[in-house]
Scaffold this motif. Sequence first.
Motif, PDB file in Angstrom:
ATOM      1  N   PHE A  91       0.817  -1.227   0.000  1.00 19.85           N
ATOM      2  CA  PHE A  91       0.000   0.000   0.000  1.00 19.85           C
ATOM      3  C   PHE A  91       0.846   1.271   0.000  1.00 19.85           C
ATOM      4  N   LYS A  93       3.723   1.780   1.446  1.00 15.84           N
ATOM      5  CA  LYS A  93       4.380   2.062   2.728  1.00 15.84           C
ATOM      6  C   LYS A  93       5.691   1.307   2.923  1.00 15.84           C
ATOM      7  N   HIS A 137      -1.543  -5.199  10.427  1.00 20.02           N
ATOM      8  CA  HIS A 137      -2.748  -4.618   9.838  1.00 20.02           C
ATOM      9  C   HIS A 137      -3.954  -5.100  10.626  1.00 20.02           C
ATOM     10  N   ASP A 196      -9.714  -2.892   4.978  1.00 17.25           N
ATOM     11  CA  ASP A 196      -9.268  -1.611   4.447  1.00 17.25           C
ATOM     12  C   ASP A 196      -7.747  -1.503   4.631  1.00 17.25           C
ATOM     13  N   SER A 198      -5.819   0.845   4.805  1.00 19.62           N
ATOM     14  CA  SER A 198      -5.280   2.023   5.508  1.00 19.62           C
ATOM     15  C   SER A 198      -4.665   1.666   6.849  1.00 19.62           C
ATOM     16  N   SER A 199      -5.009   0.495   7.405  1.00 16.42           N
ATOM     17  CA  SER A 199      -4.460   0.094   8.704  1.00 16.42           C
ATOM     18  C   SER A 199      -3.084  -0.562   8.578  1.00 16.42           C
ATOM     19  N   TYR A 200      -2.654  -0.830   7.347  1.00 11.44           N
ATOM     20  CA  TYR A 200      -1.359  -1.484   7.126  1.00 11.44           C
ATOM     21  C   TYR A 200      -0.224  -0.573   7.594  1.00 11.44           C
ATOM     22  N   SER A 201       0.617  -1.072   8.498  1.00  8.53           N
ATOM     23  CA  SER A 201       1.715  -0.271   9.052  1.00  8.53           C
ATOM     24  C   SER A 201       2.998  -1.076   9.085  1.00  8.53           C
TER      25      SER A 201
END
Length: 202
Positions: A91, A93, A137, A196, A198-201
């Motif tokens: 994503f 990141k 995530h 979603d 967007s939570s992938y870190s």
Amino acid sequence: MTRAGASKRVISDHLTNFMQAASAEVKQHDTEIARRMSAALSADQSQPPVLAPARVPACHILPELMSAPETDLMSLLAECSDTLHWREAGFGKLPAQAVQKLAVTELIGPDALFPNPDIRIGLLIQGDGFHYPKHHHAAEELYLILKGTAFWSVENKAHTPRAPGGFVHHKSHQPHSIVTVDEPMLALWGWVGDVDGSSYSV
């Protein structure tokens, strides 16, 4: 049926054959995520894929991964590997060098060949000699390794080898990392829950 329509039907048939076989393999893992993945993979995909074939730099190892398939599932994948829509993993990141070593395709999901807002199922390529850094995530995740042995770390435990045919299960927000050494890896993966990205870190 036009020639283009017939061609799309053949592509869809090859993908369906692979996904049906993958459904049976995933079902062997006795978890709710495996049951949900199996059901999604075996669902009727009557429409052709909505994404055209695409590749990214890490796909240069696809011929190696698809050569001499050792299982029926890999043979079925080889028949449709040229029709998949590959993209960069992470994503946006991950470090820039990851584009040469990681690629992902989404078979079923919000951004997939076969759209589904509630689940993501796809394939991951990881080239040899690469450390996929620790990440997490919100989605619960299940991997089925299809080819190549990789070394997996979950939480802060030591990396341990996982061979083809093995499963790796990650709970929501559970940190994990993957290391390949002298061979690339190909794995089937699935996300359930909060899918979603967007939570992938990292």
